[in-house]
Design a protein around this motif. Structure first.
Motif, mmCIF file in Angstrom:
data_model
loop_
_atom_site.group_PDB
_atom_site.id
_atom_site.type_symbol
_atom_site.label_atom_id
_atom_site.label_comp_id
_atom_site.label_asym_id
_atom_site.label_seq_id
_atom_site.Cartn_x
_atom_site.Cartn_y
_atom_site.Cartn_z
ATOM 1 N N ARG A 81 0.846 -1.194 0.000
ATOM 2 C CA ARG A 81 0.000 0.000 0.000
ATOM 3 C C ARG A 81 0.883 1.246 0.000
ATOM 4 O O ARG A 81 2.091 1.170 0.187
ATOM 5 C CB ARG A 81 -0.932 0.005 1.220
ATOM 6 N N VAL A 82 0.239 2.368 -0.205
ATOM 7 C CA VAL A 82 0.953 3.645 -0.238
ATOM 8 C C VAL A 82 0.527 4.472 0.962
ATOM 9 O O VAL A 82 -0.662 4.675 1.204
ATOM 10 C CB VAL A 82 0.640 4.410 -1.550
ATOM 11 N N SER A 83 1.500 4.945 1.719
ATOM 12 C CA SER A 83 1.240 5.864 2.825
ATOM 13 C C SER A 83 0.993 7.249 2.243
ATOM 14 O O SER A 83 1.713 7.690 1.339
ATOM 15 C CB SER A 83 2.457 5.907 3.756
ATOM 16 N N VAL A 84 -0.036 7.927 2.754
ATOM 17 C CA VAL A 84 -0.387 9.265 2.291
ATOM 18 C C VAL A 84 -0.405 10.187 3.511
ATOM 19 O O VAL A 84 -1.158 9.946 4.455
ATOM 20 C CB VAL A 84 -1.781 9.279 1.622
ATOM 21 N N ILE A 85 0.428 11.214 3.490
ATOM 22 C CA ILE A 85 0.426 12.199 4.574
ATOM 23 C C ILE A 85 0.195 13.564 3.955
ATOM 24 O O ILE A 85 1.044 14.083 3.231
ATOM 25 C CB ILE A 85 1.743 12.181 5.368
ATOM 26 N N ASN A 86 -0.986 14.111 4.209
ATOM 27 C CA ASN A 86 -1.341 15.449 3.735
ATOM 28 C C ASN A 86 -1.243 16.408 4.907
ATOM 29 O O ASN A 86 -1.679 16.080 6.015
ATOM 30 C CB ASN A 86 -2.769 15.473 3.185
ATOM 31 N N SER A 87 -0.693 17.580 4.659
ATOM 32 C CA SER A 87 -0.628 18.575 5.728
ATOM 33 C C SER A 87 -0.785 19.963 5.142
ATOM 34 O O SER A 87 -0.560 20.191 3.958
ATOM 35 C CB SER A 87 0.683 18.447 6.506
ATOM 36 N N GLY A 88 -1.215 20.868 6.011
ATOM 37 C CA GLY A 88 -1.404 22.252 5.612
ATOM 38 C C GLY A 88 -1.519 23.125 6.845
ATOM 39 O O GLY A 88 -1.640 22.630 7.968
ATOM 40 N N THR A 89 -1.481 24.425 6.633
ATOM 41 C CA THR A 89 -1.512 25.378 7.731
ATOM 42 C C THR A 89 -2.746 26.256 7.642
ATOM 43 O O THR A 89 -3.102 26.732 6.565
ATOM 44 C CB THR A 89 -0.241 26.259 7.695
ATOM 45 N N LEU A 90 -3.377 26.462 8.793
ATOM 46 C CA LEU A 90 -4.518 27.365 8.920
ATOM 47 C C LEU A 90 -4.318 28.172 10.194
ATOM 48 O O LEU A 90 -4.158 27.590 11.276
ATOM 49 C CB LEU A 90 -5.838 26.584 8.983
ATOM 50 N N ASN A 91 -4.284 29.490 10.054
ATOM 51 C CA ASN A 91 -4.090 30.384 11.201
ATOM 52 C C ASN A 91 -2.861 30.019 12.019
ATOM 53 O O ASN A 91 -2.889 30.014 13.248
ATOM 54 C CB ASN A 91 -5.326 30.403 12.092
ATOM 55 N N GLY A 92 -1.779 29.655 11.338
ATOM 56 C CA GLY A 92 -0.527 29.343 12.009
ATOM 57 C C GLY A 92 -0.441 27.946 12.601
ATOM 58 O O GLY A 92 0.597 27.560 13.125
ATOM 59 N N GLU A 93 -1.508 27.175 12.538
ATOM 60 C CA GLU A 93 -1.520 25.814 13.084
ATOM 61 C C GLU A 93 -1.394 24.811 11.944
ATOM 62 O O GLU A 93 -2.081 24.915 10.943
ATOM 63 C CB GLU A 93 -2.823 25.551 13.845
ATOM 64 N N ARG A 94 -0.516 23.831 12.126
ATOM 65 C CA ARG A 94 -0.317 22.785 11.120
ATOM 66 C C ARG A 94 -1.318 21.660 11.356
ATOM 67 O O ARG A 94 -1.469 21.172 12.471
ATOM 68 C CB ARG A 94 1.113 22.242 11.205
ATOM 69 N N SER A 95 -2.008 21.257 10.305
ATOM 70 C CA SER A 95 -2.972 20.169 10.341
ATOM 71 C C SER A 95 -2.406 19.022 9.512
ATOM 72 O O SER A 95 -1.915 19.249 8.408
ATOM 73 C CB SER A 95 -4.296 20.650 9.755
ATOM 74 N N VAL A 96 -2.470 17.808 10.042
ATOM 75 C CA VAL A 96 -1.926 16.641 9.344
ATOM 76 C C VAL A 96 -2.995 15.555 9.268
ATOM 77 O O VAL A 96 -3.664 15.270 10.259
ATOM 78 C CB VAL A 96 -0.680 16.090 10.066
ATOM 79 N N SER A 97 -3.153 14.968 8.073
ATOM 80 C CA SER A 97 -4.053 13.831 7.871
ATOM 81 C C SER A 97 -3.242 12.685 7.287
ATOM 82 O O SER A 97 -2.529 12.872 6.308
ATOM 83 C CB SER A 97 -5.179 14.182 6.897
ATOM 84 N N GLU A 98 -3.375 11.521 7.900
ATOM 85 C CA GLU A 98 -2.649 10.350 7.421
ATOM 86 C C GLU A 98 -3.627 9.327 6.875
ATOM 87 O O GLU A 98 -4.653 9.066 7.482
ATOM 88 C CB GLU A 98 -1.828 9.739 8.552
ATOM 89 N N GLY A 99 -3.284 8.776 5.732
ATOM 90 C CA GLY A 99 -4.130 7.770 5.122
ATOM 91 C C GLY A 99 -3.301 6.716 4.428
ATOM 92 O O GLY A 99 -2.071 6.733 4.474
ATOM 93 N N LYS A 100 -4.008 5.812 3.785
ATOM 94 C CA LYS A 100 -3.356 4.752 3.028
ATOM 95 C C LYS A 100 -4.096 4.591 1.709
ATOM 96 O O LYS A 100 -5.296 4.837 1.624
ATOM 97 C CB LYS A 100 -3.374 3.450 3.808
ATOM 98 N N ALA A 101 -3.353 4.182 0.702
ATOM 99 C CA ALA A 101 -3.943 3.989 -0.625
ATOM 100 C C ALA A 101 -3.551 2.631 -1.170
ATOM 101 O O ALA A 101 -2.500 2.090 -0.825
ATOM 102 C CB ALA A 101 -3.468 5.094 -1.564
#
Length: 184
Positions: A81-101
């Protein structure tokens, strides 16, 4: 109250809740920006596709609303499988979402099924097109509601960014419906 009446009330409440959830779900989906999403343009060499990508633009959606400095990182796991790590910043806070494909089309590797919420919900992830050098990619799915424009550099050369946005239009998407992602 009779048992049959109680069951009817419970069934009615459940139906209303499900109906409300369906309406809420439909109401929060982005509008369609391409009614005829094309099949992926070419195969994907997964080894070359893996690594870090920077989001140049996207069709805004509820799970990324307002995020900037968005990146996606892909890595091959031992189980294929493929590990997927998406991240982004909103109002100075980093948000991370981890998934698999998983690869959904093993002939081209251009269609994957991605899950961020466990095995009960998977979404389509189609690499609609990419640069020959894997310096850019356009990712969507068959409903025409979601689209991401990715590059290997946070701020690619202007000529490359223009070329990719032109390709977005050639694939039938409304490029003006996309939100430009601020990087850095």
């Amino acid at each position: 109250m009779k048992q049959s009446t109680a069951l009817k009330i419970a069934a009615g409440v459940a139906a209303a809740a499900i109906g409300g959830a369906v309406l809420y779900s439909r109401a929060t989906r982005p509008p369609v920006i391409n009614k005829k999403v094309p099949e992926p343009a070419k195969p994907v060499d997964l080894a070359r596709y893996l690594g870090k990508w920077y989001e140049l633009a996207r069709h805004e959606n509820r799970f990324e609303k307002g995020l900037d400095a968005v990146t996606a990182e892909y890595a091959l796991l031992d189980d294929g499988r493929v590990s997927v790590i998406n991240s982004g910043t909103l109002n100075g806070e980093r948000s991370v979402s981890e998934g698999k494909a998983i690869i959904a089309d093993e002939v081209t590797n251009a269609k994957l099924k991605v899950s961020f919420f466990g095995p009960l919900y998977t979404g389509d992830y189609w690499v609609l097109d990419h640069g020959d050098d894997y310096d850019w990619a356009i990712v969507g799915e068959p409903s025409g509601r979601y689209l991401w424009v990715l590059a290997r550099e946070a701020v690619p050369p202007s000529a490359l960014a223009q070329k990719v946005m032109k390709r977005v239009e050639e694939l039938g998407f409304d490029r003006w419906a996309l939100r430009i992602t601020r990087q850095g």
